[in-house]
Scaffold this motif. Sequence first.
Motif, short mmCIF file in Angstrom:
data_model
loop_
_atom_site.label_atom_id
_atom_site.label_comp_id
_atom_site.label_asym_id
_atom_site.label_seq_id
_atom_site.Cartn_x
_atom_site.Cartn_y
_atom_site.Cartn_z
N LEU B 267 -24.07 4.69 5.76
CA LEU B 267 -24.39 5.75 6.71
C LEU B 267 -25.79 5.49 7.29
O LEU B 267 -26.79 5.97 6.75
N THR B 268 -25.82 4.78 8.40
CA THR B 268 -27.13 4.41 8.97
C THR B 268 -27.95 5.64 9.34
O THR B 268 -29.17 5.67 9.13
N GLU B 269 -27.29 6.67 9.89
CA GLU B 269 -28.03 7.87 10.31
C GLU B 269 -28.54 8.66 9.11
O GLU B 269 -29.62 9.25 9.16
N MET B 270 -27.76 8.66 8.02
CA MET B 270 -28.22 9.38 6.83
C MET B 270 -29.35 8.61 6.14
O MET B 270 -30.28 9.22 5.59
N THR B 271 -29.30 7.29 6.22
CA THR B 271 -30.40 6.49 5.69
C THR B 271 -31.68 6.78 6.48
O THR B 271 -32.77 6.89 5.91
N LEU B 272 -31.53 6.91 7.80
CA LEU B 272 -32.68 7.25 8.64
C LEU B 272 -33.25 8.62 8.25
O LEU B 272 -34.48 8.80 8.16
N VAL B 273 -32.37 9.58 8.02
CA VAL B 273 -32.82 10.92 7.59
C VAL B 273 -33.54 10.82 6.24
O VAL B 273 -34.65 11.35 6.06
N ALA B 274 -32.92 10.11 5.31
CA ALA B 274 -33.50 10.00 3.96
C ALA B 274 -34.87 9.35 4.00
O ALA B 274 -35.82 9.83 3.36
N ASP B 275 -34.97 8.28 4.75
CA ASP B 275 -36.26 7.57 4.83
C ASP B 275 -37.35 8.49 5.36
O ASP B 275 -38.49 8.47 4.86
N GLN B 276 -37.02 9.28 6.38
CA GLN B 276 -38.02 10.22 6.94
C GLN B 276 -38.39 11.29 5.91
O GLN B 276 -39.57 11.65 5.78
N LEU B 277 -37.38 11.80 5.20
CA LEU B 277 -37.64 12.88 4.24
C LEU B 277 -38.56 12.39 3.11
O LEU B 277 -39.53 13.07 2.75
N TRP B 278 -38.22 11.22 2.55
CA TRP B 278 -39.05 10.71 1.46
C TRP B 278 -40.49 10.48 1.94
O TRP B 278 -41.45 10.81 1.23
N GLY B 379 -21.31 11.07 8.32
CA GLY B 379 -20.35 10.51 9.26
C GLY B 379 -20.50 11.12 10.65
O GLY B 379 -19.64 10.93 11.50
N VAL B 380 -21.55 11.87 10.84
CA VAL B 380 -21.86 12.48 12.15
C VAL B 380 -23.37 12.36 12.36
O VAL B 380 -24.09 12.10 11.41
N PRO B 381 -23.84 12.59 13.58
CA PRO B 381 -25.29 12.71 13.77
C PRO B 381 -25.77 13.83 12.84
O PRO B 381 -25.22 14.92 12.87
N THR B 382 -26.78 13.57 12.04
CA THR B 382 -26.98 14.48 10.92
C THR B 382 -28.44 14.85 10.70
O THR B 382 -29.31 14.57 11.54
N SER B 383 -28.70 15.48 9.56
CA SER B 383 -30.03 16.00 9.27
C SER B 383 -30.15 16.23 7.78
O SER B 383 -29.17 16.13 7.04
N GLY B 384 -31.37 16.53 7.35
CA GLY B 384 -31.58 16.83 5.94
C GLY B 384 -32.91 17.52 5.72
O GLY B 384 -33.74 17.62 6.63
N LEU B 385 -33.06 18.02 4.52
CA LEU B 385 -34.27 18.77 4.16
C LEU B 385 -34.75 18.35 2.78
O LEU B 385 -33.94 17.99 1.93
N ILE B 386 -36.06 18.44 2.58
CA ILE B 386 -36.57 18.54 1.21
C ILE B 386 -37.31 19.87 1.12
O ILE B 386 -38.26 20.13 1.89
#
Lengths: 322, 391
Positions: B267-278, B379-386
């Motif tokens: 999941l390239t987009e989730m990896t991008l989200v994760a990298d930013q969050l960390w 599997g979609v344009p996504t997002s995340g939080l810490i």
Amino acid sequence: MTTETTPLTREQLDPFAGKSCGPDRQSRDPIAQSDIRSWVEALGDTNPIYVDEASAKATGRSSIIAPPAMLQVWSMAGLLKKPASPPHGARQELIALLAEAGFTSVVATNCEQEYIREAVPGDIITASEVIESVSDQKDTALGRGHFVTTLITFTDSDGAIIGNQRWRLFRFAPPNRKPAAEARPPRPRPAMNRDNAFFFEGTLAQELRIQRCDGCGTLRHPPSPACGTCQSFDWTAEAMSGRGTIHSFVVNHHPQVPAFNYPLVVALVDLEEGVRFVAEMPDAEPDDVSIGLPVEVRFRQQGDDLALPYFVLAPSQPAGER
Amino acid sequence: MSNLSGKTAIAGIGATEFSKDSGRSELQLAAESILAALTDAGLTPADVDGLVTYTMEKNPEVEVARALGMGDIKYFGRVNFGGGAPGAVVLQAAMAVATGVADVVVCYRAFNERSGRRFGAGVQDRGTEPSAENAGYAWYTPHGLVTPAQWAAMAGRRYMHDSGATTEALGAVAVAARRHAATNPKAWFYERPITLEDHAESRWIAEPLRLLDCCQESDGAQALVIVSAERARDLPQKPAIIKAAAQGISGSTAMMTAYYGDDIGHLTEMTLVADQLWADAQLTPADIPTAIIYDHFTPYVLMQLESFGFCGRGEAKDFVRDGNVELGGRLPINTHGGQLGEAYIHGMNGVAEGVRQIRGTAVNQVADVQNTVVTGGAGVPTSGLILGADR
């Protein structure tokens, strides 16, 4: 894949054995030399004992004989009028039972004849038919069904047996043919616009066309007005070979959209030119499909103005011959 | 790296009950959940000056504001791509608050998604108006690939092929969710745990996905209240500090049909989200004792564990074994029961569970949660939080 059928038990089938198929059938005329001659000439049978008295006698017979293979001919109903079948005979009950269980189609599979004495001109033949056996359920290339064997006994006017015939029919569930496209609701139509119209023009011409960038030569799918590699807006639609291998696939079970047959295999295919493409595999059995298998594209019309590609499993060939 | 970390907090959460037939309008659900969230935060509708929701939300900001008698709304925005949005709506709210555009921003999501329009039925009636959005479906719906489960199954099959994950690994995710739901009175599947055998015997939906690999369809609503961290400290609840919020589109990201990249199980987009969050939160996976991993379909949970580095690529099948993602394991996930077990509220109920874990008020509380991760749809344009505890 065949139509749904209901298993039948021996208790349901066995009572039919030995039951009469209806009234006996008697030949309308005595056996005549002219009928024999017509038959052997039509079949090209040149054995003289059927037509030449002297030749017959030379073999120790008292006269010409009817060809044994004509056994069934004499008591046939003829072309003008068929005797009405009894509406409620054992044969009709068996046919109805089988049809109710889904076995609605019939094919004659084989016929065995046994000859007891030679028929001669002047004989009057009577045919008497009984149900001999109904087989267990069988799966065949035609479909699932039951073999029904009847025994016809042919006798002369003294009641002596001329011969008998085992007549075997296969009563089966017809293949579950895919209804014509018009018979089911139309499948979802693709939204077409200026970016993807070339593709659907291609499928109408039986071509799987993919965009190739005029600037850098990169193939791209799904279509886009510009190249993500070199930003060129110039491109050419290029026909692919239609050959590829399965990258992934799904087997859809639920929900069932009326436009499709289920279980429905849809594959993500690595085209040999290097792009991926999704299409249905409507003829594939799910168990036959796996990642890495070679496939080939086909096309089919969906109404007059739309054709869609689909994939079929490619015939297996040694590597390098493709 | 953004300069948003630590400036804002989630000060209130509120939800309706989660059901299969709410018996009332979606707008009422929205209003009830927002009022509950504001009450939780010690605020009133008059305090709200910002609203953020999903583009798929059918309750317009004007109707929500009118229903609850909100005052001047100075910021309103929406985020596209369905379940990819839960972290993103919080990001928008946090940016509005951190920049002074608004002071009290409510994020909401409300629908009768089971008794009304069911997402599981797919997009078979998608129009043919020639927009790029509609044209995007031209490669799938005419071939019978019409539902989210079917789209997910394609990526899931390839991920399983490449990683060696079996149906047992998918089952471990479902079993964990249902174990947690079984002790959560708000969960639809309260007191209804499942076994690996139940999972393996459940009927096919879209092979390789079975019924118990798929999230529920639910009626319900969830709202969140975002204010500055400073203000949150003066409100009744323990603040859940937004340590990081991020969105991602990367490479061949698509709306459920990212089939064209080199590795569709990555999941390239989730990896991008994760990298930013960390990076923004200055944290690593070792700092996270529990996480909310968006669970619309079980294979995507495995992929996300890898995106965030909770385990290595292809190793999630081993990571989820032996109760490791259940209470008492190395990383309990979806302690509310997730969308498999509690309810499918487009990921917003997962944000609320993240807040409860930080507050220490979750029904399945993990000990000493200083930080937690919440992910958006995979599997979609996504997002995340810490989210984290204050100071």
